[in-house]
Design a protein around this motif. Structure first.
Motif, PDB file in Angstrom:
ATOM      1  N   VAL A 363       0.867  -1.178   0.000  1.00  0.00           N
ATOM      2  CA  VAL A 363       0.000   0.000   0.000  1.00  0.00           C
ATOM      3  C   VAL A 363       0.898   1.220   0.000  1.00  0.00           C
ATOM      4  CG1 VAL A 363      -0.280  -0.182   2.533  1.00  0.00           C
ATOM      5  CG2 VAL A 363      -1.802   1.283   1.227  1.00  0.00           C
ATOM      6  N   CYS A 364       0.547   2.197  -0.819  1.00  0.00           N
ATOM      7  CA  CYS A 364       1.267   3.468  -0.840  1.00  0.00           C
ATOM      8  C   CYS A 364       0.767   4.314   0.329  1.00  0.00           C
ATOM      9  CB  CYS A 364       1.013   4.182  -2.169  1.00  0.00           C
ATOM     10  SG  CYS A 364       1.780   5.816  -2.274  1.00  0.00           S
ATOM     11  N   THR A 365       1.686   4.681   1.220  1.00  0.00           N
ATOM     12  CA  THR A 365       1.334   5.557   2.343  1.00  0.00           C
ATOM     13  C   THR A 365       2.152   6.837   2.218  1.00  0.00           C
ATOM     14  OG1 THR A 365       3.080   4.937   3.897  1.00  0.00           O
ATOM     15  CG2 THR A 365       1.176   3.457   3.771  1.00  0.00           C
ATOM     16  N   GLU A 366       1.854   7.817   3.055  1.00  0.00           N
ATOM     17  CA  GLU A 366       2.622   9.074   3.023  1.00  0.00           C
ATOM     18  C   GLU A 366       4.099   8.782   3.273  1.00  0.00           C
ATOM     19  OE1 GLU A 366       1.583  11.859   1.973  1.00  0.00           O
ATOM     20  OE2 GLU A 366      -0.573  11.396   1.909  1.00  0.00           O
ATOM     21  N   ALA A 367       4.378   7.695   4.010  1.00  0.00           N
ATOM     22  CA  ALA A 367       5.767   7.358   4.354  1.00  0.00           C
ATOM     23  C   ALA A 367       6.386   6.380   3.356  1.00  0.00           C
ATOM     24  CB  ALA A 367       5.810   6.769   5.756  1.00  0.00           C
ATOM     25  N   GLY A 368       5.684   6.080   2.259  1.00  0.00           N
ATOM     26  CA  GLY A 368       6.216   5.139   1.273  1.00  0.00           C
ATOM     27  C   GLY A 368       5.440   3.839   1.276  1.00  0.00           C
ATOM     28  N   ALA A 369       6.074   2.801   0.733  1.00  0.00           N
ATOM     29  CA  ALA A 369       5.365   1.525   0.596  1.00  0.00           C
ATOM     30  C   ALA A 369       5.315   0.793   1.923  1.00  0.00           C
ATOM     31  CB  ALA A 369       6.069   0.651  -0.437  1.00  0.00           C
ATOM     32  N   GLU A 370       4.141   0.278   2.204  1.00  0.00           N
ATOM     33  CA  GLU A 370       4.010  -0.643   3.338  1.00  0.00           C
ATOM     34  C   GLU A 370       3.584  -1.975   2.734  1.00  0.00           C
ATOM     35  OE1 GLU A 370       0.806  -1.224   6.809  1.00  0.00           O
ATOM     36  OE2 GLU A 370       1.435   0.860   6.531  1.00  0.00           O
ATOM     37  N   ALA A 371       4.389  -3.018   3.009  1.00  0.00           N
ATOM     38  CA  ALA A 371       4.090  -4.315   2.392  1.00  0.00           C
ATOM     39  C   ALA A 371       2.892  -4.964   3.067  1.00  0.00           C
ATOM     40  CB  ALA A 371       5.308  -5.221   2.471  1.00  0.00           C
ATOM     41  N   LEU A 372       2.039  -5.561   2.255  1.00  0.00           N
ATOM     42  CA  LEU A 372       0.904  -6.321   2.781  1.00  0.00           C
ATOM     43  C   LEU A 372       1.281  -7.791   2.932  1.00  0.00           C
ATOM     44  CD1 LEU A 372      -1.883  -4.702   0.565  1.00  0.00           C
ATOM     45  CD2 LEU A 372      -1.392  -4.202   2.958  1.00  0.00           C
ATOM     46  N   ASN A 373       2.483  -8.125   2.487  1.00  0.00           N
ATOM     47  CA  ASN A 373       3.020  -9.489   2.671  1.00  0.00           C
ATOM     48  C   ASN A 373       4.339  -9.397   3.409  1.00  0.00           C
ATOM     49  OD1 ASN A 373       1.744  -9.610  -0.417  1.00  0.00           O
ATOM     50  ND2 ASN A 373       1.155 -11.270   0.948  1.00  0.00           N
ATOM     51  N   ASP A 374       4.572 -10.383   4.240  1.00  0.00           N
ATOM     52  CA  ASP A 374       5.788 -10.313   5.053  1.00  0.00           C
ATOM     53  C   ASP A 374       6.492 -11.657   5.157  1.00  0.00           C
ATOM     54  OD1 ASP A 374       7.502  -8.613   6.313  1.00  0.00           O
ATOM     55  OD2 ASP A 374       6.712  -9.055   8.321  1.00  0.00           O
ATOM     56  N   ALA A 375       6.173 -12.596   4.292  1.00  0.00           N
ATOM     57  CA  ALA A 375       6.920 -13.870   4.290  1.00  0.00           C
ATOM     58  C   ALA A 375       8.370 -13.547   3.918  1.00  0.00           C
ATOM     59  CB  ALA A 375       6.297 -14.835   3.285  1.00  0.00           C
ATOM     60  N   PRO A 376       9.330 -14.331   4.413  1.00  0.00           N
ATOM     61  CA  PRO A 376      10.747 -14.007   4.167  1.00  0.00           C
ATOM     62  C   PRO A 376      11.042 -13.835   2.680  1.00  0.00           C
ATOM     63  CG  PRO A 376      10.536 -15.862   5.684  1.00  0.00           C
ATOM     64  CD  PRO A 376       9.157 -15.547   5.202  1.00  0.00           C
ATOM     65  N   ARG A 377      11.899 -12.835   2.397  1.00  0.00           N
ATOM     66  CA  ARG A 377      12.271 -12.586   0.994  1.00  0.00           C
ATOM     67  C   ARG A 377      13.678 -13.088   0.689  1.00  0.00           C
ATOM     68  NH1 ARG A 377      10.199  -7.718   2.939  1.00  0.00           N
ATOM     69  NH2 ARG A 377       7.977  -7.570   2.462  1.00  0.00           N
ATOM     70  N   GLN A 378      14.454 -13.396   1.721  1.00  0.00           N
ATOM     71  CA  GLN A 378      15.794 -13.917   1.434  1.00  0.00           C
ATOM     72  C   GLN A 378      15.674 -15.337   0.869  1.00  0.00           C
ATOM     73  OE1 GLN A 378      14.522 -13.603   4.466  1.00  0.00           O
ATOM     74  NE2 GLN A 378      15.337 -15.078   5.931  1.00  0.00           N
ATOM     75  N   LEU A 379      16.711 -15.762   0.164  1.00  0.00           N
ATOM     76  CA  LEU A 379      16.670 -17.085  -0.464  1.00  0.00           C
ATOM     77  C   LEU A 379      16.577 -18.184   0.592  1.00  0.00           C
ATOM     78  CD1 LEU A 379      16.806 -19.004  -2.834  1.00  0.00           C
ATOM     79  CD2 LEU A 379      19.302 -18.771  -2.824  1.00  0.00           C
ATOM     80  N   LEU A 380      15.501 -18.928   0.529  1.00  0.00           N
ATOM     81  CA  LEU A 380      15.327 -20.045   1.464  1.00  0.00           C
ATOM     82  C   LEU A 380      15.788 -21.324   0.788  1.00  0.00           C
ATOM     83  CD1 LEU A 380      11.766 -19.327   2.932  1.00  0.00           C
ATOM     84  CD2 LEU A 380      13.997 -18.748   3.916  1.00  0.00           C
ATOM     85  N   VAL A 381      16.724 -22.004   1.421  1.00  0.00           N
ATOM     86  CA  VAL A 381      17.164 -23.314   0.943  1.00  0.00           C
ATOM     87  C   VAL A 381      16.531 -24.336   1.883  1.00  0.00           C
ATOM     88  CG1 VAL A 381      19.138 -24.800   0.456  1.00  0.00           C
ATOM     89  CG2 VAL A 381      19.304 -22.336   0.036  1.00  0.00           C
TER      90      VAL A 381
END
Ligand code: ZN
Ligand code: ZN
Length: 385
Positions: A363-381
């Protein structure tokens, strides 16, 4: 959602019709009708139509056999809309002209053809039926008037989108918890769908499970291929929860005791896509063009040498529809405003080898993007089992 909220939306739509210089907007079954009335009617061959002119109360035409259901919808129960039901033997199109009468003709003055806007998904059969009873009218799409309203989500809609996103996050985390290796894509896809529903989704709309080289096809249809250790797995899943959509993509590496871990080629592409996705989110702020948000992510991938393998737009609006306006794409000079919700989903696709995509709704907020998803983004092995 309260009845007063729908009354506000109807009033805003009325103003938009006037500003568009249209005689009326004609809204059939679909997301616009849900947004305006809270009525998720079933789409079929019987005409349901909301008619909103620039003045006077809106009118809703619907089959009598669905009247009771329609009247329970908050936007119709509020009393702000005139309801006209039609009997099975009646021609419902005949009811429309009286509701869209153009402004009075001045004596002797030439009048431009009145303009009517129809909802984008209105069936061709309905459009032709309307054209039959309304000759001499010019036609346009309702999205021109309604999209600027629908794309700015209110607090209640944001809560619903957040809840849908969190539910989808939990499904991703459960799926990547395994087991994965040795199961077919189709089997994992049906587990995704089941879990989305278990997490409160009304419907699971899509479950892309793309293993190994299949991950290079952005809209891969899960099949009987068995997921193997030593290869990537792309999951792009989502559905509707209390009307609002979820949509998340994660790409993981399925490991195994005798299987190789991700090689440098894969890790390099993965990190590039991750950096591009972060750059796309960082570019989100009120006043940024959607083209510039696409560009911010794309520049990273171009600089990494894979620009020609990022073969789709950066993202799409998300709300009552999984793909709606605004589109985050080159050439879209529209400005983001607080309350816009859309996906940020760069990808790199190497045919015959693998593909990587990372997607969050934000979502675009006054402070920038706020993610609506928060599952890890780093590479999961993953262990795969
Ligand atoms: Zn997606
Ligand atoms: Zn998406």
């Amino acid at each position: 959602m309260s009845a007063s909220r729908f009354a506000e939306r109807l009033a805003a739509a009325q103003l938009a019709v006037e500003e568009a210089g249209a005689a009326a907007v004609l809204v059939g079954v679909g997301p616009e009708l849900e947004w305006l009335l809270g009525y998720a009617a079933v789409g079929h061959e019987r005409l349901n139509l909301l008619v909103i002119g620039p003045s006077g109360p809106p009118a809703f035409i619907g089959p009598r056999l669905e009247l009771a259901a329609a009247e329970r919808a908050p936007g119709l129960a509020s009393g702000h809309v005139r309801i006209r039901s039609w009997e099975e033997h009646e021609d419902p199109f005949g009811l429309v002209p009286a509701l869209v009468a153009p402004r009075e003709r001045l004596p002797g003055a030439a009048m431009p053809a009145p303009r009517l806007l129809v909802s984008d998904g209105l069936r061709a059969a309905f459009v032709l039926g309307l054209q039959r009873v309304l000759p001499g009218v010019s036609w346009g799409l309702a999205s021109a008037a309604l999209s600027p309203l629908r794309r700015v989500k209110d607090a209640e809609e944001l809560d619903l989108l957040k809840a849908a996103g969190e539910a989808a996050d939990r499904v991703i985390e459960a799926i990547v918890g395994g087991p994965l290796a040795g199961r077919s894509e189709a089997e994992v896809a049906s587990e995704v769908r089941r879990r989305l529903v278990d997490e409160g989704h009304d419907t699971a709309e899509f479950a892309i499970v793309a293993s190994g080289p299949n991950s290079a096809s952005p809209h891969h249809e899960p099949g009987e291929r068995l997921i193997r250790a030593g290869e990537p797995l792309l999951l792009d899943i989502g559905g509707r929860r209390r009307g609002y959509c979820s949509d998340i993509t994660r790409t993981v590496w399925v490991a195994g005791p005798d299987a190789p871990g991700p090689d440098n080629g894969f890790v390099g592409v993965y990190e590039l896509v991750r950096e591009a996705q972060a750059a796309g989110r960082a570019a989100v702020r009120p006043g940024a063009t959607f083209a510039s948000i696409d560009r911010a992510a794309r520049d990273v991938i171009v600089a990494g040498g894979f620009g020609d393998r990022f073969i789709h737009r950066l993202g799409h609006g998300i709300g009552l529809e999984v793909h709606e306006e605004p589109y985050v794409i080159a050439g879209n000079g529209e400005l983001a405003v607080a309350g816009n919700t859309f996906s940020v989903e760069p990808g790199v696709y190497l045919e015959g080898r693998f593909g990587v995509r990372i997607e969050d709704a934000v979502v675009c907020t006054e402070a920038g993007a706020e993610a609506l998803n928060d599952a890890p983004r780093q590479l999961l092995v993953l262990s795969g089992r």
